[in-house]
Design a protein around this motif. Structure first.
Motif, mmCIF file in Angstrom:
data_model
loop_
_atom_site.group_PDB
_atom_site.id
_atom_site.type_symbol
_atom_site.label_atom_id
_atom_site.label_comp_id
_atom_site.label_asym_id
_atom_site.label_seq_id
_atom_site.Cartn_x
_atom_site.Cartn_y
_atom_site.Cartn_z
ATOM 1 N N PRO A 49 0.817 -1.224 0.000
ATOM 2 C CA PRO A 49 0.000 0.000 0.000
ATOM 3 C C PRO A 49 0.847 1.268 0.000
ATOM 4 O O PRO A 49 1.950 1.301 0.561
ATOM 5 C CB PRO A 49 -0.812 -0.125 1.289
ATOM 6 N N THR A 102 -4.213 4.001 3.758
ATOM 7 C CA THR A 102 -3.824 2.638 4.131
ATOM 8 C C THR A 102 -4.457 2.231 5.452
ATOM 9 O O THR A 102 -4.858 1.072 5.633
ATOM 10 C CB THR A 102 -2.294 2.516 4.206
ATOM 11 N N ALA A 156 5.262 -3.138 4.148
ATOM 12 C CA ALA A 156 5.276 -1.716 4.482
ATOM 13 C C ALA A 156 6.628 -1.343 5.078
ATOM 14 O O ALA A 156 7.374 -2.202 5.566
ATOM 15 C CB ALA A 156 4.168 -1.388 5.486
ATOM 16 N N TYR A 205 1.711 0.014 11.500
ATOM 17 C CA TYR A 205 0.525 -0.727 11.108
ATOM 18 C C TYR A 205 0.236 -1.956 11.977
ATOM 19 O O TYR A 205 -0.925 -2.358 12.103
ATOM 20 C CB TYR A 205 0.631 -1.156 9.645
#
Length: 356
Positions: A287, A300, A321, A327
């Motif tokens: 992403p 994202t 990522a 995340y």
């Protein structure tokens, strides 16, 4: 919504906009609604979000296409400087043949976005590039193209081919059964090359198992030229693949890559989940964390928050990522689990599954 500095510069010069005007790569900041003197301006955008918004605005002729169709010549063209200069060259080359002889071509952009040296992009088509206006760290360039310097636009001349093996390396034209030859276009992420994050992800592609029925389903979110999705298809030919991207250039490149490799898959334009239907056994993505020139984590984060409802039971979300992006906590919050599959000094692959 506040106008961008480049849009404000166009507003300052709007008295010179009349007749049939074509805008390209214009930001979705509401500037077109302030150009009331124009009747049905044509707007070429490569962004599905902008196109979706423009469809509901009266008097606009929005186009979401990698190439402008045959249209009557226009009285003026206004191009907003893209982030990638190769995409700027691509747009200039395809737009110039649409301009009436003797009409003006404008190129506008912010100084930190490449406009300072953009006169070099225009000089091959004209005798003179004029700096028409500047303000708020933005510049408006103008030229009148010379007809003899404009060539017919051919999309094939802008397609860039690059080879990949499911072992991650293949010479162009390799005959290996696992070799892929990808087709990329200007404006596509990591144009003409394999980026470091996707390379790591390709080294750790999962085996997709069907949760419902007999055919496993996978979604390649933010597909670019299709390298991740096509690699999955090479690994599992029985896979039902859907690939999506917000960029029309990426959508077109993935379609070209599928056809070139004689593979089948569905390719759709979508703002993250906006046009995605159904559930999948795997959602895989590298992403983005930029919107235009600016760092932007929101898309994202929204993608992760909504991923679970698009997965079958036992289905997997797998993303790559940058290590500094936080995340994992969000993935754990949404799925109740998060596993680190692999990492380098710069990237990590994170995985989560919907509990059975």
């Amino acid at each position: 919504m506040a106008l961008t500095p480049a849009s404000e510069l166009i507003m300052r010069n709007q008295a010179e906009l009349s007749g049939r005007v074509l805008f390209a790569h214009i930001p979705d900041d509401g500037s077109l609604s302030q150009l009331g003197q124009l009747e049905s301006p044509i707007v070429l955008t490569d962004d599905w979000r902008s196109f979706s918004s423009m469809q509901h605005q009266p008097k606009l002729e929005p186009l979401f296409q990698s190439q402008v169709p045959d249209i009557p010549p226009v009285d003026k063209i206004v191009l907003f400087m893209p982030k990638a200069k190769e995409q700027a060259r691509y747009l200039i080359a395809q737009l110039l043949p649409l301009l009436k002889e003797g009409a003006e071509f404008w190129l506008v952009g912010e100084n930190n976005g490449g406009i300072k040296s953009a006169d070099k992009l225009l000089l091959p088509f004209t005798d003179k590039v004029q700096k028409k206006d500047k303000a708020k760290k933005s510049t408006l360039l103008s030229m009148i193209p010379v007809v003899d310097k404009i060539q017919a636009f051919e999309l094939e001349q802008w397609q860039q081919y690059w080879s990949l093996d499911t072992g991650l390396s293949a010479e162009a034209g390799a005959s290996s059964e696992s070799a892929l030859e990808l087709v990329s276009l200007p404006g596509v992420f990591s144009h003409g090359r394999l980026d470091e994050g996707s390379e790591l992800l390709l080294q750790h592609l999962p085996k997709v198992r069907a949760s419902v029925g007999f055919i496993p389903k996978a979604l390649d979110m933010g597909c670019g030229c299709g390298v991740i999705g096509l690699s999955l298809l090479k690994q599992q030919p029985e896979l039902a693949l859907t690939a999506c991207d917000v960029s029309v250039m990426a959508v077109e490149a993935t379609k070209l890559s599928l056809a070139h490799n004689q593979l089948e898959g569905e390719v759709i334009a979508s703002d993250m989940w906006s046009e995605v239907e159904g559930r999948y056994d795997l959602v895989i993505s590298n992403p983005p964390f930029h919107t235009g020139l600016k760092t932007d984590y929101v898309p994202t984060e929204q993608f992760i928050r909504q991923a679970k409802k698009h997965l079958n039971r036992g289905g997997e979300l797998r993303i790559v990522a940058n290590r500094f992006l936080k995340y994992p906590d969000l993935i754990e919050q949404v799925f109740g689990n998060c596993e680190r599959i692999a990492e380098t000094g710069k990237f990590c692959i994170w995985s989560a599954r919907v509990q059975i």
